[in-house]
Design a protein around this motif. Sequence first.
Motif, PDB file in Angstrom:
ATOM      1  N   GLN A   6      80.790 -21.325  40.983  1.00 49.34           N
ATOM      2  CA  GLN A   6      81.764 -21.656  42.043  1.00 49.34           C
ATOM      3  C   GLN A   6      82.873 -20.609  42.093  1.00 49.34           C
ATOM      4  O   GLN A   6      84.045 -20.938  42.267  1.00 49.34           O
ATOM      5  CB  GLN A   6      82.344 -23.066  41.828  1.00 49.34           C
ATOM      6  N   ALA A   7      82.486 -19.358  41.946  1.00 48.88           N
ATOM      7  CA  ALA A   7      83.471 -18.275  41.945  1.00 48.88           C
ATOM      8  C   ALA A   7      83.239 -17.300  43.089  1.00 48.88           C
ATOM      9  O   ALA A   7      84.188 -16.735  43.634  1.00 48.88           O
ATOM     10  CB  ALA A   7      83.419 -17.536  40.605  1.00 48.88           C
ATOM     11  N   LEU A   8      81.954 -17.126  43.462  1.00 50.33           N
ATOM     12  CA  LEU A   8      81.642 -16.088  44.454  1.00 50.33           C
ATOM     13  C   LEU A   8      82.328 -16.341  45.800  1.00 50.33           C
ATOM     14  O   LEU A   8      82.739 -15.401  46.481  1.00 50.33           O
ATOM     15  CB  LEU A   8      80.113 -16.014  44.646  1.00 50.33           C
ATOM     16  N   LYS A  24      72.640  -5.760  30.989  1.00 50.40           N
ATOM     17  CA  LYS A  24      71.674  -4.879  30.325  1.00 50.40           C
ATOM     18  C   LYS A  24      70.369  -4.940  31.131  1.00 50.40           C
ATOM     19  O   LYS A  24      70.117  -5.958  31.786  1.00 50.40           O
ATOM     20  CB  LYS A  24      71.354  -5.420  28.921  1.00 50.40           C
ATOM     21  N   PRO A  25      69.530  -3.908  31.055  1.00 48.62           N
ATOM     22  CA  PRO A  25      68.230  -4.017  31.722  1.00 48.62           C
ATOM     23  C   PRO A  25      67.495  -5.256  31.197  1.00 48.62           C
ATOM     24  O   PRO A  25      67.486  -5.516  29.990  1.00 48.62           O
ATOM     25  CB  PRO A  25      67.509  -2.727  31.297  1.00 48.62           C
ATOM     26  N   GLY A  26      66.941  -6.037  32.089  1.00 52.05           N
ATOM     27  CA  GLY A  26      66.255  -7.287  31.683  1.00 52.05           C
ATOM     28  C   GLY A  26      67.187  -8.481  31.627  1.00 52.05           C
ATOM     29  O   GLY A  26      66.736  -9.612  31.436  1.00 52.05           O
ATOM     30  N   GLY A  27      68.504  -8.231  31.806  1.00 57.80           N
ATOM     31  CA  GLY A  27      69.484  -9.325  31.753  1.00 57.80           C
ATOM     32  C   GLY A  27      69.411 -10.206  32.998  1.00 57.80           C
ATOM     33  O   GLY A  27      68.873  -9.790  34.032  1.00 57.80           O
ATOM     34  N   HIS A  28      69.949 -11.410  32.875  1.00 53.30           N
ATOM     35  CA  HIS A  28      69.858 -12.395  33.963  1.00 53.30           C
ATOM     36  C   HIS A  28      71.213 -12.674  34.615  1.00 53.30           C
ATOM     37  O   HIS A  28      72.226 -12.734  33.919  1.00 53.30           O
ATOM     38  CB  HIS A  28      69.371 -13.748  33.422  1.00 53.30           C
ATOM     39  N   LEU A  29      71.162 -12.912  35.904  1.00 55.91           N
ATOM     40  CA  LEU A  29      72.334 -13.463  36.601  1.00 55.91           C
ATOM     41  C   LEU A  29      71.975 -14.880  37.041  1.00 55.91           C
ATOM     42  O   LEU A  29      70.878 -15.125  37.546  1.00 55.91           O
ATOM     43  CB  LEU A  29      72.628 -12.630  37.868  1.00 55.91           C
ATOM     44  N   TRP A  30      72.893 -15.814  36.806  1.00 54.82           N
ATOM     45  CA  TRP A  30      72.745 -17.157  37.374  1.00 54.82           C
ATOM     46  C   TRP A  30      74.043 -17.514  38.070  1.00 54.82           C
ATOM     47  O   TRP A  30      75.112 -17.375  37.470  1.00 54.82           O
ATOM     48  CB  TRP A  30      72.434 -18.200  36.289  1.00 54.82           C
ATOM     49  N   LEU A  31      73.919 -17.929  39.317  1.00 58.36           N
ATOM     50  CA  LEU A  31      75.146 -18.329  40.006  1.00 58.36           C
ATOM     51  C   LEU A  31      74.992 -19.685  40.664  1.00 58.36           C
ATOM     52  O   LEU A  31      73.919 -20.047  41.140  1.00 58.36           O
ATOM     53  CB  LEU A  31      75.582 -17.259  41.015  1.00 58.36           C
ATOM     54  N   LEU A  32      76.081 -20.426  40.624  1.00 55.82           N
ATOM     55  CA  LEU A  32      76.158 -21.704  41.330  1.00 55.82           C
ATOM     56  C   LEU A  32      77.201 -21.549  42.409  1.00 55.82           C
ATOM     57  O   LEU A  32      78.315 -21.068  42.137  1.00 55.82           O
ATOM     58  CB  LEU A  32      76.614 -22.820  40.377  1.00 55.82           C
ATOM     59  N   ASP A  33      76.852 -21.877  43.629  1.00 52.23           N
ATOM     60  CA  ASP A  33      77.852 -21.829  44.690  1.00 52.23           C
ATOM     61  C   ASP A  33      77.495 -22.831  45.775  1.00 52.23           C
ATOM     62  O   ASP A  33      76.461 -23.497  45.688  1.00 52.23           O
ATOM     63  CB  ASP A  33      77.988 -20.409  45.264  1.00 52.23           C
ATOM     64  N   LEU A  34      78.380 -22.941  46.763  1.00 45.84           N
ATOM     65  CA  LEU A  34      78.139 -23.930  47.818  1.00 45.84           C
ATOM     66  C   LEU A  34      77.222 -23.359  48.892  1.00 45.84           C
ATOM     67  O   LEU A  34      77.324 -22.169  49.236  1.00 45.84           O
ATOM     68  CB  LEU A  34      79.469 -24.357  48.452  1.00 45.84           C
ATOM     69  N   LEU A  35      76.356 -24.219  49.360  1.00 43.76           N
ATOM     70  CA  LEU A  35      75.557 -23.854  50.516  1.00 43.76           C
ATOM     71  C   LEU A  35      76.505 -23.843  51.720  1.00 43.76           C
ATOM     72  O   LEU A  35      77.476 -24.614  51.752  1.00 43.76           O
ATOM     73  CB  LEU A  35      74.459 -24.908  50.713  1.00 43.76           C
ATOM     74  N   LYS A  36      76.242 -22.954  52.664  1.00 43.85           N
ATOM     75  CA  LYS A  36      77.101 -22.818  53.861  1.00 43.85           C
ATOM     76  C   LYS A  36      77.457 -24.194  54.432  1.00 43.85           C
ATOM     77  O   LYS A  36      76.586 -25.053  54.596  1.00 43.85           O
ATOM     78  CB  LYS A  36      76.316 -22.009  54.902  1.00 43.85           C
ATOM     79  N   HIS A  37      78.761 -24.401  54.673  1.00 46.90           N
ATOM     80  CA  HIS A  37      79.210 -25.680  55.221  1.00 46.90           C
ATOM     81  C   HIS A  37      80.283 -25.427  56.287  1.00 46.90           C
ATOM     82  O   HIS A  37      80.697 -24.271  56.501  1.00 46.90           O
ATOM     83  CB  HIS A  37      79.765 -26.568  54.089  1.00 46.90           C
ATOM     84  N   ASN A  38      80.726 -26.502  56.936  1.00 45.56           N
ATOM     85  CA  ASN A  38      81.729 -26.328  58.011  1.00 45.56           C
ATOM     86  C   ASN A  38      83.057 -26.986  57.665  1.00 45.56           C
ATOM     87  O   ASN A  38      83.858 -27.262  58.556  1.00 45.56           O
ATOM     88  CB  ASN A  38      81.221 -26.970  59.308  1.00 45.56           C
ATOM     89  N   PHE A  39      83.273 -27.265  56.413  1.00 47.32           N
ATOM     90  CA  PHE A  39      84.480 -27.989  56.020  1.00 47.32           C
ATOM     91  C   PHE A  39      85.643 -26.997  55.887  1.00 47.32           C
ATOM     92  O   PHE A  39      85.943 -26.499  54.797  1.00 47.32           O
ATOM     93  CB  PHE A  39      84.217 -28.739  54.706  1.00 47.32           C
ATOM     94  N   GLU A  40      86.278 -26.708  57.040  1.00 46.35           N
ATOM     95  CA  GLU A  40      87.341 -25.691  57.101  1.00 46.35           C
ATOM     96  C   GLU A  40      88.480 -25.962  56.112  1.00 46.35           C
ATOM     97  O   GLU A  40      89.089 -25.040  55.581  1.00 46.35           O
ATOM     98  CB  GLU A  40      87.922 -25.637  58.521  1.00 46.35           C
ATOM     99  N   ASN A  41      88.751 -27.283  55.864  1.00 46.82           N
ATOM    100  CA  ASN A  41      89.870 -27.633  54.979  1.00 46.82           C
ATOM    101  C   ASN A  41      89.718 -27.071  53.566  1.00 46.82           C
ATOM    102  O   ASN A  41      90.675 -27.026  52.805  1.00 46.82           O
ATOM    103  CB  ASN A  41      90.013 -29.147  54.870  1.00 46.82           C
TER     104      ASN A  41
END
Length: 309
Positions: free
Chosen positions: A220-222, A240-257
């Motif tokens: 929830q940072a991106l 490092k080569p072979g290293g992993h990225l895992w990210l959690l973020d919100l799927l596109k939404h319309n909640f402007e607030n």
Amino acid sequence: MTSTLKSLRALSDPTRLRIISLLQDEELSVNELQEIMRMGQSRISTHLGLLQDSGLVQSRREGKRTFYKLATKADTEAAEFLQLAIRGAGEMPENKSDLTNLRRIIARREDQAGVYFNQVAGRFDRSYGPGRSWQAFGHLLLRLLPPLVVADLGSGEGLLSELLARRAKKVIAVDNSESMVSFGAKKAKKNGLTNLEFRLGDLENPPIEPNSVDLVILSQALHHAENPEVALQSAFKILKPGGHLWLLDLLKHNFENARELYGDRWLGFTESDLHNWLEKAGFKKIELSVVAREEQPPHFETLLAGGIK
Ligand SMILES: C[S@@+](CC[C@H](N)C(=O)[O-])C[C@H]1O[C@@H](n2cnc3c(N)ncnc32)[C@H](O)[C@@H]1O
């Protein structure tokens, strides 16, 4: 009185023979014995007291209830007495109804657990169960992790970093909020997590050596980054080569607030944008899936995305 005399006295009553016979395969409470033998509680308790005193029966407390069973450490003589008692009870007229009632009570016990799980099946993952929590599952799953060097970018005060640090070789938590970094660092110190280091920095240019970490986490940072594409390129660089990225973020939404309420710059991301950016950054074996949907409006959905350098 010697133990032999005590045992003989204990076996001199037909009710006690019936109790011994009922306890030969099952641990039973006074209530259950009452229901099986159709006798009053005080009579049964007195008999159980005598049997316990003679060392032929033992008990175990569980909350407010006490369960009885035949003594597991009965010596040879006591074991012989118990066998005689069971044989004698088998010859008694009540034996048949005792065994029928015992089977009914045991079936009901099993039903109670069965009924509960049958009722909650299909919504068990959403219903309360004592001791079941995502936090506990998280601890269990973390045990499966090898000792990695981890970068947690946009770590906040380090909720995830702290969990990871209990298993990881080292965790570098990066955040651009001075308060978060200083609070997180103090908490890590207090909790004795010497392998967790907080660094003040931007996730678009994290203060971490290139090719130095096994795993990058962006939880929830991106959606706070000015340029998320650049942040993903930086994540690639420090892996490092072979290293992993895992990210959690919100799927596109319309909640402007969300901009005002949570300081979000981006209202989530589409799967295709994330996929393209990950690919452009150089990641292979890209995975994307929606892993959670909130029940309350605006029904935020969480995307899990991963890739390998
Ligand atoms: C929603 S919190 C997520 C915290 C944590 N990752 C978690 O999942 O619990 C977002 C964090 O990202 C930090 N942040 C926002 N923009 C950032 C940036 N450009 N570089 C580094 N951190 C940033 C904020 O200070 C905040 O602590």
